[in-house]
Write a protein that holds these residues in place. Structure first.
Motif, PDB file in Angstrom:
ATOM      1  N   ALA A 189       0.909  -1.162   0.063  1.00  0.00           N
ATOM      2  CA  ALA A 189      -0.142  -0.095  -0.015  1.00  0.00           C
ATOM      3  C   ALA A 189       0.674   1.439   0.123  1.00  0.00           C
ATOM      4  N   LEU A 190       2.160   1.320   0.545  1.00  0.00           N
ATOM      5  CA  LEU A 190       2.885   2.392   0.867  1.00  0.00           C
ATOM      6  C   LEU A 190       3.456   2.486  -0.473  1.00  0.00           C
ATOM      7  N   TYR A 191       4.049   1.616  -0.982  1.00  0.00           N
ATOM      8  CA  TYR A 191       4.575   2.065  -2.406  1.00  0.00           C
ATOM      9  C   TYR A 191       3.576   2.614  -3.433  1.00  0.00           C
ATOM     10  N   ASP A 192       2.349   2.170  -3.537  1.00  0.00           N
ATOM     11  CA  ASP A 192       1.490   2.753  -4.248  1.00  0.00           C
ATOM     12  C   ASP A 192       1.010   3.964  -3.900  1.00  0.00           C
TER      13      ASP A 192
ATOM     14  N   HIS B 100       1.075   9.882  -4.904  1.00  0.00           N
ATOM     15  CA  HIS B 100       1.246  11.037  -4.219  1.00  0.00           C
ATOM     16  C   HIS B 100       2.549  12.023  -4.291  1.00  0.00           C
ATOM     17  N   GLY B 101       3.493  11.429  -5.043  1.00  0.00           N
ATOM     18  CA  GLY B 101       4.881  12.018  -5.375  1.00  0.00           C
ATOM     19  C   GLY B 101       5.813  12.162  -3.951  1.00  0.00           C
ATOM     20  N   ILE B 102       5.525  11.062  -3.214  1.00  0.00           N
ATOM     21  CA  ILE B 102       6.299  10.883  -1.952  1.00  0.00           C
ATOM     22  C   ILE B 102       7.672  10.541  -2.442  1.00  0.00           C
ATOM     23  N   PRO B 103       8.673  11.172  -2.080  1.00  0.00           N
ATOM     24  CA  PRO B 103      10.376  10.585  -2.443  1.00  0.00           C
ATOM     25  C   PRO B 103      10.497   9.399  -1.760  1.00  0.00           C
ATOM     26  N   TYR B 104      10.933   8.325  -2.526  1.00  0.00           N
ATOM     27  CA  TYR B 104      11.439   7.178  -1.963  1.00  0.00           C
ATOM     28  C   TYR B 104      12.329   6.392  -2.996  1.00  0.00           C
TER      29      TYR B 104
ATOM     30  N   SER C 123      10.199  10.260   5.456  1.00  0.00           N
ATOM     31  CA  SER C 123       9.212   9.916   6.333  1.00  0.00           C
ATOM     32  C   SER C 123       8.365  11.414   6.508  1.00  0.00           C
ATOM     33  N   HIS C 124       8.978  12.461   6.265  1.00  0.00           N
ATOM     34  CA  HIS C 124       8.317  13.759   6.867  1.00  0.00           C
ATOM     35  C   HIS C 124       7.299  14.101   5.585  1.00  0.00           C
ATOM     36  N   ALA C 125       7.755  13.793   4.162  1.00  0.00           N
ATOM     37  CA  ALA C 125       6.865  14.023   3.222  1.00  0.00           C
ATOM     38  C   ALA C 125       5.468  13.035   3.433  1.00  0.00           C
ATOM     39  N   LEU C 126       5.943  11.888   3.966  1.00  0.00           N
ATOM     40  CA  LEU C 126       4.717  10.899   4.020  1.00  0.00           C
ATOM     41  C   LEU C 126       3.892  11.440   4.903  1.00  0.00           C
ATOM     42  N   MET C 127       4.376  11.974   6.198  1.00  0.00           N
ATOM     43  CA  MET C 127       3.400  12.325   7.003  1.00  0.00           C
ATOM     44  C   MET C 127       2.582  13.768   6.659  1.00  0.00           C
ATOM     45  N   GLN C 128       3.099  14.578   5.975  1.00  0.00           N
ATOM     46  CA  GLN C 128       2.378  15.654   5.498  1.00  0.00           C
ATOM     47  C   GLN C 128       1.582  15.299   4.381  1.00  0.00           C
ATOM     48  N   ALA C 129       1.710  14.216   3.795  1.00  0.00           N
ATOM     49  CA  ALA C 129       0.799  13.778   2.677  1.00  0.00           C
ATOM     50  C   ALA C 129      -0.379  13.233   3.516  1.00  0.00           C
TER      51      ALA C 129
END
Length: 373
Positions: free
Chosen positions: A72-75, A80-84, A148-154
């Motif tokens: 789910a996270l990779y999707d 959502h443009g999260i850097p990974y 992780s910060h970008a993820l939480m902001q999303a």
């Protein structure tokens, strides 16, 4: 007294994921965070790794939610443009005695539905990573790193776009149940009481403390509360590795490993330091003297690590449910069938792989709330 449909206590990565999922189900949601910003504790003080779901016992919550959460996270990152980076990792044995542990890890991974691990000889592993020393290794291609910060902001943005509110500097001091719902006492600059139909305790290091402060939760259902600090050291040099490098796991964690941040920086950790509580004002300081143990641990698989290059980086604290020397904890997620309080979900021991598992945990919470109370 103000009334609200759903309150999430804690704005870490799991609390924000819960707020997102619940707000998207058309609930009226408020997130109460004691600190002055989101994700300032465990959620931002970790290795920022997307875990594959390798190490956990079969059918454990960690195994189930890590494997489902990873997909789910990779999707989610893609949409959502999260850097990974799906950089992969090597789990390395550095002695013949450790090699048997690799086959046990493969079997655990298969038990959890993770079928992509590959055995590598020392020559194959060191051809991939010339700075590495090992006697054998496993390659986990589905392990990655994330901002992780970008993820939480999303997650926060998704929740707020569906009407949720995130309110910082709002510690929950206590609560009680009555015929109307769950009444929470909230501190901060403007203390107030808030009545909610549903409450999710996702307070990380403080979940047991919050639960004990709410009248009506049987104390027998609240697990032990222990704290395991993990220190990280950093170096200014760029990483000689393209992948994460992990030793064979240790008892309280996964051992001092090499991780890479999204900018290509190199960091080592975490180690294991059990602490008595959270009151120390210097709680997150990293003792420079711990560097010597880091050099010894890292040089087992990175023998060319130069002297004098490690500097104290940062630290984080794992919320453990069992004391030192115990077997590994699982997540504990209690609904009303456990504690008999309708509309209340308690999340305990949300350590690694909580970031990876965050969306799967949030969907599980949504499912528990849908069950008859």
């Amino acid at each position: 007294m103000e009334r609200i449909e759903t309150v999430v206590i804690g704005a870490g990565v799991i609390g924000l994921a819960c707020a997102k999922i619940l707000a998207e189900s058309r609930r009226e949601v408020i997130v109460l965070e004691a600190a002055d910003s989101i994700g300032s504790e465990t959620s931002s003080r970790n290795s920022e790794v997307i875990h594959a779901g390798i190490y956990y016992p079969k059918d454990s919550l960690k195994a189930r939610f890590c494997v489902a959460g990873k997909a789910a996270l990779y999707d989610y990152c893609d949409t959502h443009g999260i850097p990974y980076r799906r950089c992969g990792k090597l789990i390395v044995a550095t002695t013949p005695q450790e090699e048997s542990a690799l086959s046990e890890i493969v079997q655990k991974a298969k038990n959890n539905g993770v079928m992509d691990l590959k055995y590598l000889t020392a020559e194959q592993a060191m051809a991939l990573e010339p700075a590495l020393f090992c006697t054998n290794a496993l390659l986990s291609p589905s392990t990655g790193i994330i901002d992780s910060h970008a993820l939480m902001q999303a997650y926060q943005g998704d929740a707020e776009s569906c009407g949720a509110m995130i309110v910082c500097n709002s510690p929950v001091l206590g609560g009680r149940r009555d015929g109307q719902g769950i009444i929470l006492s909230i501190g901060g600059a403007d203390p107030m009481e808030l009545c909610a139909n549903e409450v999710i305790i996702a307070a990380g290091l403080h979940s047991q403390t919050v639960a004990r402060a709410i009248d009506g939760i049987p104390t027998s259902t609240i697990p032990g509360q222990y704290f395991c600090k993990g220190n990280y050291f950093i170096t200014a040099a760029r990483s000689p590795f393209q992948r994460l490098i992990y030793p064979v796991p240790a008892q309280a964690g996964l051992g001092v490993h090499v991780t890479i941040d999204m900018a290509g920086g190199l960091r080592f950790g975490p180690d294991t330091e059990w602490i008595d509580g959270l009151a120390d004002p210097n709680l997150y300081d990293v003792d420079p003297d711990r560097a010597q143990a880091f050099y010894a641990a890292v040089r087992r698989y990175y023998p060319a690590l130069p002297d004098g290059v490690l500097s104290p980086g940062y630290s984080g604290i794992r919320p453990k449910l069992s004391p030192p020397g115990s077997t590994a904890d699982d997540f504990q997620i209690d609904g009303s069938q456990t504690h008999t309080v309708p509309g209340l979900i308690c999340l305990y021991g949300m350590e690694s792989p909580g970031l990876t598992a965050s969306l799967a945990i949030a969907r599980h919470v949504q499912g528990l709330l849908a069950q008859p109370q």
